[in-house]
Structures are given as structure tokens and as C-alpha cells.
Enzyme design. Structure first.
Site, PDB file in Angstrom:
ATOM      1  CG  ASP A  14      -2.052   0.958   1.143  1.00 13.29           C
ATOM      2  OD1 ASP A  14      -2.269   1.511   0.042  1.00 13.29           O
ATOM      3  OD2 ASP A  14      -2.729   1.192   2.160  1.00 13.29           O
TER       4      ASP A  14
ATOM      5  CG  ASN B  91      -7.567  -2.392  -5.918  1.00 12.83           C
ATOM      6  OD1 ASN B  91      -6.612  -3.124  -5.694  1.00 12.83           O
ATOM      7  ND2 ASN B  91      -7.895  -1.403  -5.083  1.00 12.83           N
TER       8      ASN B  91
HETATM    9  C1  FPP Z   1      -1.815   0.096  -3.360  1.00 11.15           C
HETATM   10  O1  FPP Z   1      -1.395   1.434  -3.381  1.00 11.15           O
HETATM   11  C2  FPP Z   1      -1.308  -0.673  -4.492  1.00 11.15           C
HETATM   12  C3  FPP Z   1      -2.074  -1.281  -5.452  1.00 11.15           C
HETATM   13  C4  FPP Z   1      -3.540  -1.226  -5.477  1.00 11.15           C
HETATM   14  C5  FPP Z   1      -1.465  -2.018  -6.560  1.00 11.15           C
HETATM   15  C6  FPP Z   1      -0.208  -2.795  -6.276  1.00 11.15           C
HETATM   16  C7  FPP Z   1       0.526  -2.926  -7.550  1.00 11.15           C
HETATM   17  C8  FPP Z   1       1.867  -2.886  -7.703  1.00 11.15           C
HETATM   18  C9  FPP Z   1       2.828  -2.806  -6.586  1.00 11.15           C
HETATM   19  C10 FPP Z   1       2.475  -2.913  -9.061  1.00 11.15           C
HETATM   20  C11 FPP Z   1       2.278  -4.139  -9.891  1.00 11.15           C
HETATM   21  C12 FPP Z   1       2.372  -5.412  -9.187  1.00 11.15           C
HETATM   22  C13 FPP Z   1       3.048  -6.532  -9.587  1.00 11.15           C
HETATM   23  C14 FPP Z   1       2.847  -7.766  -8.836  1.00 11.15           C
HETATM   24  C15 FPP Z   1       3.989  -6.523 -10.720  1.00 11.15           C
HETATM   25  P1  FPP Z   1      -2.498   2.573  -3.504  1.00 11.15           P
HETATM   26  O2  FPP Z   1      -2.674   2.910  -4.941  1.00 11.15           O
HETATM   27  O3  FPP Z   1      -3.741   2.158  -2.805  1.00 11.15           O
HETATM   28  O4  FPP Z   1      -1.784   3.738  -2.738  1.00 11.15           O
HETATM   29  P2  FPP Z   1      -2.485   4.917  -1.894  1.00 11.15           P
HETATM   30  O5  FPP Z   1      -3.208   4.253  -0.767  1.00 11.15           O
HETATM   31  O6  FPP Z   1      -1.319   5.737  -1.438  1.00 11.15           O
HETATM   32  O7  FPP Z   1      -3.392   5.658  -2.828  1.00 11.15           O
END
Ligand code: FPP
Length: 246
Positions: free
Chosen positions: A21, A69
């Protein structure tokens, strides 16, 4: 002394699960678009995966995309899907070099055909690898997983394949996507949020929870080793008393 050297190799968590996250907040702090945070997050994925393999973790499960998501802006969802395809293509070599098997859990049929195709290809090519199992939770929701498990069990009762009194914890476990994995020992969430967000609710019943303020794009194996060291210094009682454990 580095955290890696403080880790007891005989008491490693068998299964580590991570809620990655903070990508969006990382990007905002740099004055970039949210998608840049996801992009940078892939570097953290690679480093943590290699770190887990390096110390001998058997099962690593990463929450890459939740059922919730899908509600994000279309452009962000599309970028995440594209990022998945390109990461899978790019990282197959890292997986092969490190003898890591890739698999996925979740409602995979909801993924775009391009992602599913790439995913199946990498899962197939790495299926013989034995050092570590890396599982991506994609279009995954724990309640969703439990609903499909109940439906399958119900259908078996209707077909007289099992009876009501046979249902126990192991029967439920066998109908989860994670049926082949041990329970989660250590659950890590980055970015300072302290919640589970519909991730592996059944499987974390006795997991140790570890929350860190580090945003996912900045997370590296040294942070993971610190979490494992912290885990090894906790007393896991599984409902018993300290004296019983001693
Ligand atoms: C959460 O951060 C992250 C995600 C919803 C996506 C995770 C994806 C990756 C790390 C990249 C691709 C993955 C792989 C396995 C290659 P957020 O967007 O919720 O952050 P925020 O809470 O700060 O808005």
C-alpha cells in the site's frame, strides 16, 4: 549488524503475505501521477521477492489487485493491468534465475484476456520451480473467496458427495484458493494503514500482523528482514499460556 544476519533461519515464517500500500501517496509526494507510484512499486516487488527467496521463505502472497480495485478510475485500472503484463514479461527471467514458481489467486476470469494469457504463460513456464512459491492475489477478495467455497461445498452436499456433519475447518480450507499453502504466519502492510482490507481473512487467523509507515515503492528487502526479525521476537501462543509453551 544487519537484520538479515540477526534472523534465525530455523524459525522463518512459512508463509508471508503483504498488502502493498502507498503507491498513490508516494507519487503525490513526488508531484507525479498515481500510476508512477505503481510503476515504482514494481521495483519493490522484485526486491522483496528476491529477498524472500534469498533467505528461504517458502510462500509469499502479494495483494496486487483487489475485487474493490475495479472501482478505481478506468485509466488507473488500465495502467495497472498493462503494468502487470509488462512486469510478467520482464520478470520471468528473475523468476527462472531464482527457481521461483508463480501462481495466482482470485477471480481470475475477470482479468482482461491479455493479462490472463501472460499470467498463464508465466505460471506454466515456472511450474517446475521449487525454491519458493510466489502468489499474486489478483481480482481477489477474501469474502468472495469464502462465498465461492460455500457454494462449492453446498453443491457437493446437494449431490450427496459429502454430508453436513463432515464439514469442518479442513473441508473449508480445501475449498479456498489457498488450499495448498500453509496458514499465513506474518502479514505485512505498508504505508501506515492498519487494516486488513478483505485479504486472506480465514488464513490470517493466527498470523502476526506487522504495520510499517514506509510507502510500498520505498520498501526493500532490508525492511522485510526487519519485519521477520520482529516476528521472531514475538511469542506466538495460539490460545495457550506462556507457561504451556515453555
Ligand atoms: C496500493 O497502493 C497498491 C495497489 C492497489 C497495486 C499494487 C501494484 C503494484 C505494486 C504494481 C504491480 C504489481 C506486480 C505484482 C507486478 P495505492 O494505490 O492504494 O496507494 P495509496 O493508498 O497511497 O493511494
Amino acid at each position: 549488524m544487519k537484520y538479515k544476519d540477526k534472523i534465525n533461519p530455523d524459525a522463518l515464517p512459512k508463509h508471508i503475505a503483504i498488502i502493498m500500500d502507498g503507491n498513490g501517496r508516494w507519487a503525490k509526494k513526488q508531484g507525479l501521477l498515481r500510476v508512477a507510484g505503481h510503476q515504482k512499486g514494481t521495483k519493490a516487488v522484485r526486491d522483496v521477492v528476491e529477498g524472500c527467496a534469498e533467505i528461504g521463505i517458502q510462500q509469499l502472497t502479494l495483494y496486487a489487485f483487489s475485487t474493490e480495485n475495479w472501482k478505481r478510475p478506468k485509466m488507473e485500472v488500465e495502467t495497472l493491468m498493462k503494468l502487470l503484463v509488462s512486469s510478467l514479461r520482464k520478470e520471468i527471467k528473475t523468476l527462472q534465475d531464482n527457481n521461483i514458481r508463480l501462481d495466482a489467486i482470485g477471480n481470475l476470469q475477470n482479468l482482461p484476456a491479455s493479462v490472463l494469457k501472460e499470467l498463464e504463460e508465466v505460471m506454466d513456464k515456472t511450474s517446475g520451480n521449487t525454491r519458493m512459491n510466489l502468489t499474486l492475489a489478483l481480482s481477489y477478495g477474501s469474502r468472495d473467496e469464502l462465498v465461492q467455497a460455500m457454494q462449492q461445498i453446498g453443491a457437493k452436499i446437494q449431490r450427496n458427495e459429502i454430508s453436513l456433519k463432515d464439514i469442518d475447518e479442513s473441508v473449508i480450507n480445501e475449498h479456498l484458493y489457498t488450499r495448498k499453502f500453509p496458514d499465513v504466519d506474518l502479514l505485512i502492510r505498508t504505508s501506515g494503514e492498519q487494516r486488513i482490507s478483505n485479504f486472506l481473512l480465514w488464513q490470517i487467523a493466527y498470523a502476526e500482523l506487522y504495520f510499517t509507515k514506509i510507502l510500498w515503492p520505498d520498501y526493500r528487502r532490508e525492511h522485510l528482514f526487519e519485519a521477520i526479525y520482529n516476528y521472531q521476537n514475538r511469542e506466538r501462543r495460539f490460545g495457550k499460556t506462556s507457561e504451556q509453551l515453555g
